[in-house]
Design an enzyme around this catalytic site. Structure first.
Site, PDB file in Angstrom:
ATOM      1  NE  ARG A  13      -2.232  -1.286   3.599  1.00  0.00           N
ATOM      2  CZ  ARG A  13      -2.062  -2.511   4.087  1.00  0.00           C
ATOM      3  NH1 ARG A  13      -2.548  -3.551   3.428  1.00  0.00           N
ATOM      4  NH2 ARG A  13      -1.418  -2.720   5.207  1.00  0.00           N
ATOM      5  CB  THR A 100       7.290   2.117  13.042  1.00  0.00           C
ATOM      6  OG1 THR A 100       6.219   1.295  12.543  1.00  0.00           O
ATOM      7  CG2 THR A 100       7.157   3.516  12.442  1.00  0.00           C
ATOM      8  CG  HIS A 155      -2.419   3.190  12.741  1.00  0.00           C
ATOM      9  ND1 HIS A 155      -2.114   3.808  13.931  1.00  0.00           N
ATOM     10  CD2 HIS A 155      -1.761   3.886  11.772  1.00  0.00           C
ATOM     11  CE1 HIS A 155      -1.301   4.827  13.699  1.00  0.00           C
ATOM     12  NE2 HIS A 155      -1.070   4.898  12.397  1.00  0.00           N
ATOM     13  CE  LYS A 159       1.305   1.389  13.239  1.00  0.00           C
ATOM     14  NZ  LYS A 159       2.436   1.368  12.276  1.00  0.00           N
TER      15      LYS A 159
END
Length: 269
Positions: A13, A100, A155, A159
């Site tokens: 994405r 992250t 989110h 995730k």
């Protein structure tokens, strides 16, 4: 001279948005695109995968197969990013890292690499979020010692890390302003009989649902009033455009570790 960009995770994405952002930006062009080994997208045209039409750049599964880039943009996973860092150090390539979930050892590896190449490493590449970081510092100076501070983030269901890197960065900005250590003052889960809340806690709450791009809200809650500082991302293009902006800024830097505060010159506000 046109800056050439490489993108890893090109079929994901974020990768597709990054390809589009590079295509739309002035002074840059897509030089290379990469996917994991075994991906069905290997060999496909990166532009067609992103929906912008053919670019002539074929997706590869090995960075060594296409070194036609000056800056590598990486929004993947820590284990992959650390391997990409090794390649970039060995080949003198700059990096923009949006991955992250790094542990302390991973962050130290990034710092060590930045002694040899230039790296922008940020938890969030949205201009708005980075402005929020500065607003949180201001609010913490005025209210932080007299109120309860809570960070709430939401989110999409895909995730894999929690709290989000952005939420942690928000907590770190607040903690640093207040002279606190987030590792000892952060509270990341509440369940059962927890007892009364301590004033110096910085709490975190996480939501994972649907297709939420990214929402963050910080409460500074006192008796009788509450200040909320919030940001909502409506499209991943927000992050992609910021990452390309960081890559263009980074082009003049030989080595060093930077973040979006440097890119946006927010310390001079």
């Amino acid at each position: 001279m046109t800056l050439k960009i490489g993108i890893v995770g090109a079929g994901g994405r974020m990768g597709r948005n990054l390809i589009t952002a590079v295509h739309n930006a002035e002074g840059v062009e897509l030089g290379a695109a990469f996917e994991r080994k075994g991906s069905s997208l290997v060999g496909a045209d990166a532009g067609e995968v992103a929906g912008i039409g053919a670019t002539g750049v074929k997706i590869s599964d090995d960075l060594s197969q296409n070194t036609n880039f000056d800056v590598l943009i990486d929004f993947t996973r820590p284990e992959g990013t650390l391997e990409h860092i090794k390649f970039c150090v060995a080949n003198g390539k700059k990096m923009v890292i949006g991955t992250t979930g790094f542990d302390d050892a991973g962050k130290q590896a990034i710092q060590a690499a930045a002694e040899q190449i230039s790296i922008v490493f940020a938890s969030n590449y949205s201009v708005g979020v980075n402005l929020v970081f500065k607003l949180l510092e201001k609010a913490a100076k005025v209210m932080g010692d007299y109120c309860d501070i809570e960070v709430i983030e939401a989110h999409h269901r895909h995730k894999v890390d929690a709290p989000s890197g952005t939420a942690l960065s928000m907590g770190e900005h607040i903690a640093k302003t207040l002279g606190r250590d987030l590792k000892t003052h952060g509270v990341f889960a509440r369940e059962g009989i927890t007892g009364e809340r301590k004033r110096d806690e910085i709490g975190f709450a996480t939501i994972r649902a649907g297709d939420v791009v990214g929402e963050h809200s910080v409460w500074f809650a006192d008796e009788g009033e509450r200040v909320e500082i919030a940001h909502k991302a409506l499209s991943r293009m927000t992050f992609a455009n910021g990452a390309v902006r960081a890559a263009k800024w980074l082009n003049t830097k030989q080595n060093g570790l930077f973040d979006m505060t440097d890119v946006l010159d927010l310390n001079n506000l």
